[in-house]
Design an enzyme around this catalytic site. Structure first.
Site, short mmCIF file in Angstrom:
data_model
loop_
_atom_site.label_atom_id
_atom_site.label_comp_id
_atom_site.label_asym_id
_atom_site.label_seq_id
_atom_site.Cartn_x
_atom_site.Cartn_y
_atom_site.Cartn_z
N TYR A 142 0.82 -1.21 0.00
CA TYR A 142 0.00 0.00 0.00
C TYR A 142 0.86 1.27 0.00
O TYR A 142 0.47 2.28 -0.54
CB TYR A 142 -0.90 0.04 1.24
CG TYR A 142 -2.22 -0.66 1.11
CD1 TYR A 142 -2.30 -2.00 0.77
CD2 TYR A 142 -3.41 0.03 1.33
CE1 TYR A 142 -3.51 -2.64 0.67
CE2 TYR A 142 -4.64 -0.61 1.23
CZ TYR A 142 -4.67 -1.95 0.90
OH TYR A 142 -5.89 -2.57 0.80
N LYS A 189 3.25 -15.32 2.78
CA LYS A 189 3.49 -16.03 1.52
C LYS A 189 4.99 -16.24 1.42
O LYS A 189 5.66 -15.80 0.48
CB LYS A 189 2.92 -15.19 0.35
CG LYS A 189 2.88 -15.90 -0.98
CD LYS A 189 1.79 -16.94 -1.09
CE LYS A 189 1.91 -17.69 -2.41
NZ LYS A 189 1.00 -18.84 -2.51
N ASP A 221 -2.87 -18.19 0.82
CA ASP A 221 -3.88 -18.89 0.00
C ASP A 221 -4.52 -20.03 0.79
O ASP A 221 -5.74 -20.22 0.78
CB ASP A 221 -3.27 -19.39 -1.33
CG ASP A 221 -1.94 -20.11 -1.16
OD1 ASP A 221 -1.35 -20.06 -0.07
OD2 ASP A 221 -1.49 -20.74 -2.14
N ASP A 245 -6.23 -7.01 4.31
CA ASP A 245 -7.39 -6.37 3.67
C ASP A 245 -8.31 -7.46 3.11
O ASP A 245 -9.53 -7.44 3.33
CB ASP A 245 -6.89 -5.46 2.55
CG ASP A 245 -8.03 -4.77 1.82
OD1 ASP A 245 -8.95 -4.30 2.51
OD2 ASP A 245 -8.00 -4.72 0.57
N ASP A 249 -12.07 -9.05 4.87
CA ASP A 249 -13.37 -9.01 4.17
C ASP A 249 -13.95 -10.42 4.07
O ASP A 249 -15.15 -10.64 4.26
CB ASP A 249 -13.23 -8.44 2.75
CG ASP A 249 -13.59 -6.96 2.68
OD1 ASP A 249 -13.36 -6.26 3.69
OD2 ASP A 249 -14.10 -6.51 1.64
C1 IPM Z 1 -10.33 -1.22 4.23
C2 IPM Z 1 -10.61 -0.67 2.86
C3 IPM Z 1 -9.47 0.25 2.46
C4 IPM Z 1 -8.20 -0.57 2.39
C5 IPM Z 1 -9.69 1.01 1.13
C6 IPM Z 1 -10.96 1.82 1.17
C7 IPM Z 1 -8.50 1.88 0.79
O1 IPM Z 1 -10.81 -1.69 1.93
O2 IPM Z 1 -10.24 -0.43 5.18
O3 IPM Z 1 -10.21 -2.44 4.36
O4 IPM Z 1 -7.92 -1.21 1.36
O5 IPM Z 1 -7.49 -0.62 3.38
MG MG Z 2 -10.80 -3.61 2.76
#
Ligand code: IPM
Ligand code: MG
Length: 354
Positions: A142, A189, A221, A245, A249
């Site tokens: 990032y 990884k 993975d 990230d 999710d």
């Molecule tokens: C998160 C989001 C952010 C990230 C985006 C909006 C930049 O997906 O907070 O997980 O990738 O960190």
């Molecule tokens: Mg995210």
């Protein structure tokens, strides 16, 4: 106690969900005799539209001078489909993380008994799942060097980590594991990436200092697969920025709704508390978004200030609302959905009366 909270509602549904969390904090303040001062500040697309910068200096000052930051969401579709946009709302979030030194993002994943059937996974797989994803937040790909060649036909993003960056996040993850079931999974990884090998080496060297913690190492993975197959097997997972990230999710859907999960970003300066979901622009202004992730983020905020009874009162109210079926449409049954603001009112009244 006097609490100074910076409020950054941001974009999309941000203002609506943050308003509910504020109502809840206000009810807690009355009940437990605290004084809360809010200072609102701009962030994200809203900030670009108003002042041309997604994380204005003034917002940073306000965050630095507060006890905690309550954050909504950022993101606006008008930027998503424009890869050439010069400034993007997400840059505001990244700038905030970097400038506040928020190197750790803590995302607890718990299931709610009354909502187990909302999970896309089988009940026997998810029931009792309870783990935390600790994501590194200010390093890796990032923030590494990135760019485009002159002819624009090549682009690159570099993943960089220093031992120091890895040690500080691992320290936090080890200490989280120590307070929980004492199991830590380091996700990397290392079979391919040099940065991952440094992560693994650093974690292995730290194991001796945390003899009571059982550590295992998993390629990302494989972790993505095991998380869905055996979510109950995990206690604390720690990983670098981009893996975190993605994994977090993935982890969030296990519980049934992205609208339920809170997060805390902590580090050097003021901590930030925010739902893990995004700005859900399709729902903006409709009073239908689920405020629970933000309300639970407020509970984490209170906890971070050592207000443990207060945080528990918020969680109790949330559990009661879920059991009573006072929920937004994403988790409603038989078409009985409440509005965002109605959920906030119900929680507020519950706190007042209990
Ligand atoms: C998160 C989001 C952010 C990230 C985006 C909006 C930049 O997906 O907070 O997980 O990738 O960190
Ligand atoms: Mg995210």
């Amino acid at each position: 106690m006097k609490l100074n909270i910076a409020v950054l509602p941001g974009d999309g549904i941000g203002p609506e969900i943050v308003a509910q969390a504020q109502k809840v904090i206000d009810a807690i303040a009355v009940k437990f005799d605290h004084e809360v001062n809010y200072t609102n500040a701009l962030v994200g697309a809203t900030a670009i539209d108003k002042v041309g910068n997604p994380y204005p200096d003034e917002t940073h000052e306000i965050c630095m001078n507060s006890d905690a930051v309550l954050f909504g969401a950022i993101g606006d579709p008008k930027y998503d489909n424009d890869p050439k946009a010069k400034v993007r709302p997400e840059q505001g979030l990244l700038a905030m993380r970097k400038k506040l030194g928020l190197y750790a993002n803590i995302r607890p994943v718990t299931t709610f008994p009354s909502l187990l059937d909302k999970s896309p996974l089988r009940l026997d797989i998810v029931e009792g799942a309870d783990f935390v994803v600790v994501r590194e937040l200010t390093g890796g790909i990032y923030f590494g060097e990135k760019g485009r060649s002159e002819d624009l036909k090549k682009a690159f993003d570099t993943c960089t980590y220093t031992t120091e960056e890895i040690e500080r996040i691992l320290k936090l993850a080890f200490s989280y594991a120590g307070k929980r079931d004492k199991r830590l999974t380091v996700v990397d990884k290392a079979n391919v990436l040099a940065t991952s090998r440094l992560w693994r080496e650093t974690a292995q060297a730290m194991e001796a200092d945390y003899k009571d913690i059982e550590v295992d190492y998993m390629f990302v993975d494989n972790a993505a697969m095991q998380l869905i197959q055996w979510p109950k097997k995990f206690d604390v997972m720690v990983t670098e920025n981009m893996f975190g990230d993605i994994i977090s999710d993935e982890a969030s859907v296990i519980t049934g709704s992205l609208g339920l999960l809170p997060s805390a970003s902590v580090g050097i300066h003021t901590s930030v508390f925010e739902p893990i979901h995004g700005s859900y622009p399709q729902a903006a202004g409709k009073d239908i978004a689920n405020p629970i992730a933000t309300v639970l983020s407020a509970a984490m905020l209170l906890e971070s200030l050592d207000l443990l009874d207060e945080a528990k009162a918020v969680r109790d109210a949330v559990n009661e609302s879920l059991d009573a079926g006072v929920v937004t449409e994403d988790i409603a049954r038989d078409g009985k959905a409440s509005k965002t603001s109605e959920v906030g009112d119900w929680l507020t009244n519950f706190i007042k009366n209990n």
